[in-house]
Design an enzyme around this catalytic site. Structure first.
Site, PDB file in Angstrom:
ATOM      1  CB  SER A 213     -26.484 -49.850 -63.264  1.00 47.17           C
ATOM      2  OG  SER A 213     -27.119 -49.885 -62.026  1.00 47.17           O
ATOM      3  CD  GLU A 294     -36.525 -44.302 -65.267  1.00 48.22           C
ATOM      4  OE1 GLU A 294     -37.527 -44.081 -65.932  1.00 48.22           O
ATOM      5  OE2 GLU A 294     -35.499 -44.859 -65.732  1.00 48.22           O
ATOM      6  N   PRO A 295     -33.777 -43.639 -59.874  1.00 46.99           N
ATOM      7  CG  PRO A 295     -33.833 -42.671 -57.760  1.00 46.99           C
ATOM      8  CD  PRO A 295     -34.379 -42.516 -59.144  1.00 46.99           C
ATOM      9  N   GLY A 296     -32.543 -46.750 -58.643  1.00 53.53           N
ATOM     10  CA  GLY A 296     -32.927 -48.058 -58.102  1.00 53.53           C
ATOM     11  C   GLY A 296     -31.953 -48.447 -57.008  1.00 53.53           C
ATOM     12  CB  CYS A 365     -23.396 -78.188 -57.289  1.00 54.62           C
ATOM     13  SG  CYS A 365     -24.174 -79.020 -55.923  1.00 54.62           S
ATOM     14  CD  GLU A 366     -22.275 -72.920 -61.327  1.00 50.50           C
ATOM     15  OE1 GLU A 366     -23.273 -73.090 -62.020  1.00 50.50           O
ATOM     16  OE2 GLU A 366     -21.429 -72.042 -61.549  1.00 50.50           O
ATOM     17  CE1 TYR A 395     -31.307 -53.729 -60.724  1.00 52.16           C
ATOM     18  CE2 TYR A 395     -29.719 -52.360 -59.565  1.00 52.16           C
ATOM     19  CZ  TYR A 395     -30.767 -52.492 -60.452  1.00 52.16           C
ATOM     20  OH  TYR A 395     -31.271 -51.383 -61.069  1.00 52.16           O
TER      21      TYR A 395
HETATM   22  N1  LLP Z   1     -33.771 -46.804 -65.407  1.00 50.04           N
HETATM   23  C1  LLP Z   1     -33.532 -47.709 -66.354  1.00 50.04           C
HETATM   24  C2  LLP Z   1     -34.131 -47.543 -67.663  1.00 50.04           C
HETATM   25  C3  LLP Z   1     -32.729 -48.812 -66.068  1.00 50.04           C
HETATM   26  O1  LLP Z   1     -32.487 -49.699 -67.020  1.00 50.04           O
HETATM   27  C4  LLP Z   1     -32.176 -48.959 -64.777  1.00 50.04           C
HETATM   28  C5  LLP Z   1     -31.347 -50.119 -64.449  1.00 50.04           C
HETATM   29  C6  LLP Z   1     -32.468 -47.987 -63.816  1.00 50.04           C
HETATM   30  C7  LLP Z   1     -33.262 -46.911 -64.178  1.00 50.04           C
HETATM   31  C8  LLP Z   1     -31.940 -48.066 -62.409  1.00 50.04           C
HETATM   32  O2  LLP Z   1     -30.569 -48.009 -62.355  1.00 50.04           O
HETATM   33  P1  LLP Z   1     -29.850 -47.968 -60.923  1.00 50.04           P
HETATM   34  O3  LLP Z   1     -30.175 -46.646 -60.289  1.00 50.04           O
HETATM   35  O4  LLP Z   1     -30.371 -49.084 -60.139  1.00 50.04           O
HETATM   36  O5  LLP Z   1     -28.411 -48.101 -61.241  1.00 50.04           O
HETATM   37  N2  LLP Z   1     -28.378 -56.136 -62.343  1.00 50.04           N
HETATM   38  C9  LLP Z   1     -27.355 -55.119 -62.446  1.00 50.04           C
HETATM   39  C10 LLP Z   1     -27.946 -53.750 -62.635  1.00 50.04           C
HETATM   40  C11 LLP Z   1     -28.819 -53.644 -63.849  1.00 50.04           C
HETATM   41  C12 LLP Z   1     -29.404 -52.289 -64.018  1.00 50.04           C
HETATM   42  C13 LLP Z   1     -30.484 -52.321 -65.038  1.00 50.04           C
HETATM   43  N3  LLP Z   1     -31.127 -51.066 -65.261  1.00 50.04           N
HETATM   44  C14 LLP Z   1     -26.475 -55.175 -61.200  1.00 50.04           C
HETATM   45  O6  LLP Z   1     -26.726 -55.985 -60.334  1.00 50.04           O
HETATM   46  O7  LLP Z   1     -25.513 -54.437 -61.102  1.00 50.04           O
END
Ligand code: LLP
Length: 438
Positions: A213, A294-296, A365-366, A395
């Site tokens: 990511s 699969e964009p997040g 508190c950190e 996230y």
């Molecule tokens: N597909 C799969 C199987 C994944 O594990 C992920 C993210 C995505 C798609 C989406 O990825 P993206 O497009 O959002 O980069 N918490 C971390 C990011 C963890 C990502 C986990 N998997 C952060 O805040 O940077």
């Protein structure tokens, strides 16, 4: 860094009025903070939709699965649904929210490196469109469930391509030492595909790979496409048939600071499509699988911003100035977990020069509860000001906690001058909701 906040970090609907105040989606941010309280997560609904459409244009809406882990609530699932995209869920909880939103199960892809029997049973029962199998144990569990009467699911095999991407170690997933997927190098991925193809308990649909990511270098995607194409060639040779789809995951990075220059969705799509096509041709792959993604982060991240209120300004003589806000690591753990960088500005003076260097700290508190080290802010930043951190749509809320019994913020969607609460602010009563007393 002393200039005003870089406008490219703000959603496209951002406008500054004659008094220098910033509006997003037609809503004045200072008024939103006063009306809904702080911390407040604000999403520009138009920006969310525009990003969904950018992806849909490149890949076809049905081949884009929004990764709900970046940010999920009923309104978000419905927005994604209305844009025609699919949804990636990684736990039974995300599946539950998606179903509560009325998201069509056949457009859901179910992930997770350790899906329980219960989670899988639910996925099969509602007939999610795709289950991404992540281990031999999971293939066993799926077969056992089908043997006891569940409908046979469409299965993708999660491949670990052995590609190292230049991102934070915690969010690399494609390298050999990963807890996710079947290694392409060791032969496990081929074996898993062979098994899925031969099993009466599943419909083998294809392959999945996600390398990490916040990825900026398109080379890593090209390498992944090559490994997957090679594997496809082997699968065709071993099983005598091809696959319907290849999902190359998410990962496209976003800009958090004015220095970040992520590739565009169009450049990313062009690189993936070209390299995958060419690699398949080189390997003599006969099937022509659909390419899915699969964009997040790149959908939710840039569309969201967080509003805080400044409560304390402390000059530690000769050391630094702390500007403390009314949230922190509980609403955005990314700076403390990944050392993530953000910027800040004051929505009351969005075009102001930011000549003062301060450290924006949270209220927890950190000592590590710092949102931004060496942030640039206008020289007249004062107690009572609303402070905004842009690009916090991914996230942050989804990783929020109740640390120090801090209630989680409200989330509002803004569009056309209207703001609606899509997730209400937690109250102190919510903090006792699970508590059983003695
Ligand atoms: N597909 C799969 C199987 C994944 O594990 C992920 C993210 C995505 C798609 C989406 O990825 P993206 O497009 O959002 O980069 N918490 C971390 C990011 C963890 C990502 C986990 N998997 C952060 O805040 O940077």
């Amino acid at each position: 860094m002393t200039g005003p906040i870089d406008r490219t970090l703000l959603p496209p609907s951002a406008t500054v009025n004659a008094d220098g105040r910033l509006s997003v989606g037609g809503c004045d941010l200072v008024e939103l903070a006063s009306g809904f309280g702080t911390p407040l997560i604000v999403y520009d609904e138009g920006a969310l939709r525009a990003r969904c459409r950018e992806y849909a244009e490149q890949f076809g809406a049905e081949n884009v699965f929004y990764a709900s882990k970046a940010f999920l609530c009923v309104a978000m699932a419905r927005l994604v649904e209305s844009e025609g995209l699919g949804l990636d869920v990684a736990t039974g909880g995300e599946l539950y929210i998606a179903l509560a939103a009325g998201f069509p199960p056949r457009r859901i892809v179910f992930h997770g490196n350790n899906k329980s029997e219960e989670e899988l049973r639910r996925g099969l029962e509602v007939e999610v469109g795709r289950i991404v199998a992540d281990s031999f144990d999971e293939l066993d569990r799926i077969e056992a469930l089908v043997a006891s009467g569940s409908p046979a699911p469409g299965v993708l095999i999660r491949v670990t391509p052995g590609v190292e991407v230049g991102t934070h170690a915690h969010i690399q997933t494609g390298h050999e030492d990963s807890k996710f997927g079947f290694s392409a190098r060791s032969g496990d991925a081929l074996e898993a595909a062979r098994r899925a193809a031969a099993s009466p308990g599943m419909r083998f649909l294809g392959l999945h790979a996600h390398i990490g990511s916040q990825v900026f270098d398109l080379d890593s995607y090209e390498q992944t496409a090559q490994v997957v194409a090679e594997l496809l060639g082997e699968i065709e040779a071993v099983t005598g048939s091809g696959v319907e789809e290849v999902n190359l995951g998410g990962g496209l990075g976003v800009a958090y600071t004015g220095d970040d220059r992520p590739p565009s969705v169009a450049d990313y799509a062009a690189a993936l499509t070209r390299e995958f096509g060419e690699a398949c041709a080189r390997r003599g792959v006969e099937s022509e699988p659909t390419l899915a993604v699969e964009p997040g982060r790149s959908i939710a991240g840039p569309a969201g911003l967080t509003l805080y209120r400044v409560g304390t300004i402390k000059d530690v003589a000769g050391v630094r100035t702390y500007v403390a806000v009314d949230g922190g690591m509980s609403d955005n753990p990314r700076p403390s977990v990944y050392g993530a960088r953000y910027e800040a500005f004051l929505p009351r003076a969005a075009s102001a020069e930011r000549t003062r260097t301060v450290t924006v700290a949270g209220k927890h508190c950190e000592q590590g509860d710092v949102l931004i080290h060496d942030a640039a802010l206008p020289a007249d930043v004062s107690v009572g000001d609303v402070l905004c951190t842009p690009a916090t749509g991914a996230y942050a809320y989804s990783m929020a906690s109740n640390y120090n019994a801090q209630p989680r913020p409200a989330v509002v969607f803004v569009d056309g001058g209207e703001a609606r609460v899509v997730v209400r602010r937690e109250t102190v009563d919510d903090l006792l909701r699970l508590d059983q007393g003695d």
